[in-house]
Design an enzyme around this catalytic site. Structure first.
Site: not given
Length: 652
Positions: A514-516
């Site tokens: 989700r972050e990167s």
């Protein structure tokens, strides 16, 4: 044959060319651009040549350059050489290069430097010849100046200048002569001045407002001064005597100010608007602008007037955010009859979303229409989605992952890899020059059909370029290849550190995804870095170091170690509640603490749905859904959403 071998061994240059040819053939037929011994040799030669390009006439550089004749990144050496100490005598070489690579990522760096060089030397004809439309204002203004100087009519050029002048910031001085000619020709009307002043005051550079105020007729200069004051302090609108004539422009300033004041002081803004509504004749559009801002601001602060203002928003202006707040308020109260009524009142197009289908089904069940609600949840449970997973858990149905992998033939790969941009992209990736690799990739994608983009996604995944595969599938709209969209990237490090800190590895995979999207050099606007988007300040706290370098944070091993360590810290802080820890990873633990204080005990799905921050709300939903997918991929039998459907969120 023996004579041929002897000849090859004797002539080193021929051997090097054969190696290059073998590399080209290997990439064309096998696509294994990362495992060939020849490719490894050529990459090393390229990096050596890249360091020597400043001495392009040296024998060492020339030998390396010749060895790279068939290597996809040789054009980058040409680019670097041409940009170094650029001069007019390079004209022919630059012309050939720009023609050959026009529109590719190799084009603009050289074209920009060449145009700046020509501008400094006042080479008007050449500048106009090489200019291409750009967002660079300096070059654009110079282009139009040269067009006029070379005989173009003012009627052809000056109408294009309005868009350069009507902006909310100061423009480069090179534009000033153009603006003077444009003004003399009568294009700078009072309406145009007001347009620019509005842009400067509303989101632009407020320091430009006094200058623009001076351009207005004297009778209107008070408006510029008033807008400048309102920009600095929206509470200025509270004194209605500052708006003596109630003109359209005064109303515009007031509406701008009251829309800002509502976020700072809700009660005061409500009172001022009530007074102003009696003396101003706001247009329907202005009333809706105010209603939209008021409803969002009041709802996010859980103000008692929120529902009243949410109801003022017309159906055609019901954005996702407005609907979210309309439903969130009654969800928080768990007023199921009203929840059902509000959902039925939504436009039909909005009712079809998975989000509102889920809550409508839940309201039906709570209101005694169990069979109808169960039927809706059964339909929803067939989807691979946060709400589909929730629905499956509520009715104890198996979760549907809908995995439909892309099938790609070797012939498709061979055909696709004829594109030089693709070869350059993959080589740059292998050399860890990710920024330039993505530029080449994005250009390549723009040249491909949807099917070809899917094949490219498959190729990217095979070499570990996971983020490009994920983004390509999203761009095309093919979301059912679960393995490509949710790869077990960096699995050794994630599993090792998740075990080390005693957290669920599927949770760590979900956070990184989700972050990167597993982009190891990811860098957010607020400064978070790497796979798990760790903030430098967080890294300092975790490592107890005074300084943390960007290089350290972008190292995938370091980043995963810090990210998983922080997850463990947040999990402990929130007494093992993974929902709260996930929200805190995105928004910070202090905001989560504040949200908990303002809410009574709520079911987990309702608490998530009523998180005040849109970004955090969607973040938590995504991470929960991703974790369920990763738990399935790593063979964890526990169903995350079964726990979620039965859990309550309470104050810690």
């Amino acid at each position: 044959m023996h004579n041929l071998i002897a000849l090859v061994l004797k002539d080193g240059r021929m051997l090097r060319k054969i190696l290059c040819l073998l590399f080209l053939l290997s990439t064309f037929y096998t696509f294994s651009v990362d495992v060939s011994a020849d490719s490894s040799i050529l990459r090393k030669k390229y990096e050596q040549a890249d360091k020597l390009v400043w001495d392009a006439n040296s024998q060492e550089y020339q030998a390396l350059y010749n060895d790279l004749h068939y290597y996809p990144l040789q054009p980058y050496l040409d680019l670097k050489r041409l940009m170094h100490k650029i001069k007019l005598s390079d004209h022919n070489q630059i012309a050939k290069f720009l023609k050959k690579y026009q529109g590719t990522p190799l084009d603009w760096p050289l074209r920009k430097k060449w145009l700046n060089y020509l501008m400094k030397r006042k080479r008007k004809l050449l500048f106009v010849e090489y200019f291409k439309p750009t967002s660079n204002v300096t070059l654009t203004c110079q282009y139009y100046r040269y067009k006029l100087a070379l005989g173009a009519s003012e009627q052809e050029v000056l109408p294009n200048i309005s868009r350069l002048w009507v902006v909310g910031k100061s423009q480069p001085k090179v534009c000033d002569p153009l603006f003077s000619a444009w003004q003399k020709a009568g294009y700078r009307t009072n309406d145009v001045i007001w347009q620019r002043l509005s842009k400067a005051a509303d989101g632009g550079k407020h320091t430009l407002v006094p200058y623009l105020t001076g351009l207005l007729p004297k009778s209107e200069q008070y408006l510029g001064k008033l807008w400048h004051r309102v920009r600095r302090d929206p509470a200025v609108v509270a004194k209605l005597s500052r708006f003596p004539h109630k003109t359209a422009k005064e109303k515009e300033i007031f509406v701008y100010g009251i829309k800002r004041l509502i976020w700072r002081d809700q009660n005061r803004a409500l009172k001022v608007y009530q007074q102003a509504n009696r003396v101003f004749k706001f247009t329907d559009e202005q009333q809706q602008q105010i209603a939209l801002k008021f409803s969002l601001a009041l709802a996010s602060k859980q103000h008692k007037k929120a529902q009243e203002w949410l109801q003022k928003v017309d159906d055609q202006n019901l954005t996702g955010k407005i609907i979210q707040w309309k439903i969130a308020d009654v969800l928080r109260q768990q007023n199921w009859p009203q929840i059902e009524a509000e959902l039925l009142a939504l436009p039909v197009s909005q009712q079809q979303s998975s989000q509102w289908k889920y809550w409508y089904a839940r309201s039906l069940i709570k209101n005694g229409e169990n069979k109808k609600g169960q039927t809706l949840l059964q339909q929803l449970a067939k989807t691979r989605h946060y709400y589909g997973f929730l629905a499956a858990s509520v009715i104890n149905a198996p979760i549907s992952y809908q995995n439909n992998p892309i099938s790609v033939a070797e012939a498709e790969k061979r055909q696709l890899f004829k594109h030089l941009a693709g070869k350059r992209a993959f080589e740059l990736f292998h050399l860890k020059r990710y920024h330039h690799a993505r530029k080449e990739w994005n250009y390549w994608m723009s040249e491909l059909t949807d099917r070809e983009q899917l094949v490219a996604a498959k190729l990217a995944n095979e070499i570990g370029w996971y983020d490009r595969a994920i983004f390509a599938l999203s761009q095309v709209g093919y979301l059912d290849d679960v393995d490509l969209r949710f790869p077990l990237a960096f699995d050794k490090e994630i599993n090792r550190h998740a075990t080390k800190y005693a957290i669920n590895p599927a949770w760590a995979f979900a956070i990184a995804r989700r972050e990167s999207s597993f982009m190891s050099d990811a860098n957010s606007p607020v400064g978070a870095k790497g796979l798990m988007q760790v903030m430098p300040a967080t890294a300092k706290q975790l490592t107890k170091r005074k300084r943390i370098s960007t290089k350290y944070l972008l190292d995938s091993k370091n980043n995963i170690n810090l990210g998983t360590k922080y997850l463990k810290k947040l999990l402990d802080k929130h007494k093992g509640n993974q929902v709260l820890a996930t929200a805190a990873y995105n928004a910070g633990p202090y905001r989560v603490k504040r949200w908990l204080k303002s809410a009574n005990s709520l079911p987990a799905d309702i608490w998530i749905e009523t998180i005040p921050f849109y970004e955090t709300r969607e973040y938590v939903k995504s991470v929960m859904a991703y974790q369920q997918i990763y738990q399935n991929k790593v063979g964890q039998p526990a169903q995350l959403f079964e726990q979620l459907a039965r859990k309550n969120i309470t104050q810690l």
